[in-house]
Design a protein around this motif. Sequence first.
Motif, mmCIF file in Angstrom:
data_model
loop_
_atom_site.group_PDB
_atom_site.id
_atom_site.type_symbol
_atom_site.label_atom_id
_atom_site.label_comp_id
_atom_site.label_asym_id
_atom_site.label_seq_id
_atom_site.Cartn_x
_atom_site.Cartn_y
_atom_site.Cartn_z
ATOM 1 N N LEU A 98 0.864 -1.175 0.000
ATOM 2 C CA LEU A 98 0.000 0.000 0.000
ATOM 3 C C LEU A 98 0.897 1.220 0.000
ATOM 4 N N ARG A 99 0.851 1.970 -1.074
ATOM 5 C CA ARG A 99 1.771 3.091 -1.229
ATOM 6 C C ARG A 99 1.191 4.372 -0.624
ATOM 7 N N ASN A 100 2.055 5.140 -0.016
ATOM 8 C CA ASN A 100 1.646 6.371 0.656
ATOM 9 C C ASN A 100 0.995 7.339 -0.322
ATOM 10 N N GLY A 101 -0.242 7.730 -0.037
ATOM 11 C CA GLY A 101 -0.941 8.720 -0.851
ATOM 12 C C GLY A 101 -1.382 8.224 -2.216
ATOM 13 N N LYS A 102 -1.372 6.916 -2.449
ATOM 14 C CA LYS A 102 -1.771 6.359 -3.757
ATOM 15 C C LYS A 102 -2.984 5.466 -3.577
ATOM 16 N N ASP A 103 -3.817 5.400 -4.606
ATOM 17 C CA ASP A 103 -5.013 4.552 -4.519
ATOM 18 C C ASP A 103 -4.791 3.193 -5.193
ATOM 19 N N THR A 104 -3.562 2.879 -5.531
ATOM 20 C CA THR A 104 -3.242 1.575 -6.131
ATOM 21 C C THR A 104 -2.206 0.864 -5.268
ATOM 22 N N VAL A 105 -2.168 -0.446 -5.407
ATOM 23 C CA VAL A 105 -1.159 -1.240 -4.705
ATOM 24 C C VAL A 105 -0.193 -1.821 -5.729
ATOM 25 N N VAL A 106 0.945 -2.224 -5.233
ATOM 26 C CA VAL A 106 1.960 -2.873 -6.065
ATOM 27 C C VAL A 106 2.259 -4.220 -5.432
ATOM 28 N N LEU A 107 2.314 -5.261 -6.257
ATOM 29 C CA LEU A 107 2.717 -6.561 -5.743
ATOM 30 C C LEU A 107 4.238 -6.597 -5.678
ATOM 31 N N VAL A 108 4.767 -6.910 -4.500
ATOM 32 C CA VAL A 108 6.210 -7.022 -4.314
ATOM 33 C C VAL A 108 6.553 -8.498 -4.190
ATOM 34 N N ASN A 109 7.419 -8.963 -5.074
ATOM 35 C CA ASN A 109 7.899 -10.340 -4.990
ATOM 36 C C ASN A 109 9.007 -10.354 -3.941
ATOM 37 N N ARG A 110 8.653 -10.783 -2.732
ATOM 38 C CA ARG A 110 9.607 -10.722 -1.624
ATOM 39 C C ARG A 110 10.643 -11.825 -1.675
ATOM 40 N N GLY A 111 10.422 -12.844 -2.486
ATOM 41 C CA GLY A 111 11.450 -13.865 -2.625
ATOM 42 C C GLY A 111 10.910 -15.272 -2.725
ATOM 43 N N TRP A 112 11.843 -16.199 -2.813
ATOM 44 C CA TRP A 112 11.551 -17.612 -3.043
ATOM 45 C C TRP A 112 11.661 -18.381 -1.734
ATOM 46 N N VAL A 113 10.757 -19.336 -1.543
ATOM 47 C CA VAL A 113 10.764 -20.197 -0.363
ATOM 48 C C VAL A 113 10.623 -21.639 -0.821
ATOM 49 N N TYR A 114 11.431 -22.531 -0.233
ATOM 50 C CA TYR A 114 11.332 -23.954 -0.563
ATOM 51 C C TYR A 114 9.962 -24.484 -0.178
ATOM 52 N N SER A 115 9.402 -25.297 -1.069
ATOM 53 C CA SER A 115 8.131 -25.984 -0.810
ATOM 54 C C SER A 115 8.213 -27.345 -1.479
ATOM 55 N N ALA A 116 8.068 -28.403 -0.698
ATOM 56 C CA ALA A 116 8.234 -29.754 -1.238
ATOM 57 C C ALA A 116 7.293 -30.029 -2.404
ATOM 58 N N ASP A 117 6.054 -29.514 -2.319
ATOM 59 C CA ASP A 117 5.106 -29.749 -3.413
ATOM 60 C C ASP A 117 5.053 -28.586 -4.400
ATOM 61 N N GLY A 118 5.817 -27.540 -4.143
ATOM 62 C CA GLY A 118 5.872 -26.398 -5.049
ATOM 63 C C GLY A 118 4.632 -25.528 -5.032
#
Length: 197
Positions: A98-118
């Motif tokens: 949620l950006r300051n003073g904006k009415d839109t959001v941005v998706l941030v790819n925070r990173g990769w996490v191991y998952s056995a089933d993906g």
Amino acid sequence: MSLRKWILSILAISFAIICILLGAWQIRRLWARERANDDLAARRLAPEVELDSLPRDTAAAHFRRVHLRGSYDHEHEIIYTLRGRNGSPGVNILTPLLRNGKDTVVLVNRGWVYSADGTTIDLQPWKEADTLNGRGFVETFPTQGPFPPPNSSTSPSAPPRVDQAPLDEGPHRMYAIQWFSFAAISIIGLVLFIRRT
């Protein structure tokens, strides 16, 4: 020449022509890849800008370096499934910002996490600070789900960040060499066959 030699000659020459055409096609693909790499490299090396100063066309903004400020909305995170890393299955965590003073959001790819089933992880261990004042690069994502709900995982470290795609030429040069080699082998083989028979 005998009928057999004519038939073999036609087949060998036809095969050589097809190989030359395929080699030329790979060369064209190599040139296109090099042009695309030059364009992406120019974007990566361009000065960092605020997100709102980029063109609205995501294709033109792809891989540009940006500065972002805002608050994470951890309640609406998305698990981006089937993301491999060095041969291991996993997911990427996409968190709305949620950006300051904006009415839109941005998706941030925070990173990769191991998952056995993906497809599934427990998001709680991966929660970071609620606010962001940081840098990244523009990436595009598919816009259609379904995105499965989070589930179990227990690793306690922060997720590795997603790296930018390498700017290499791909396999096109080697494929072109192979096709041209097949064409040469076909013609040389035909000449040797005709001389010896």
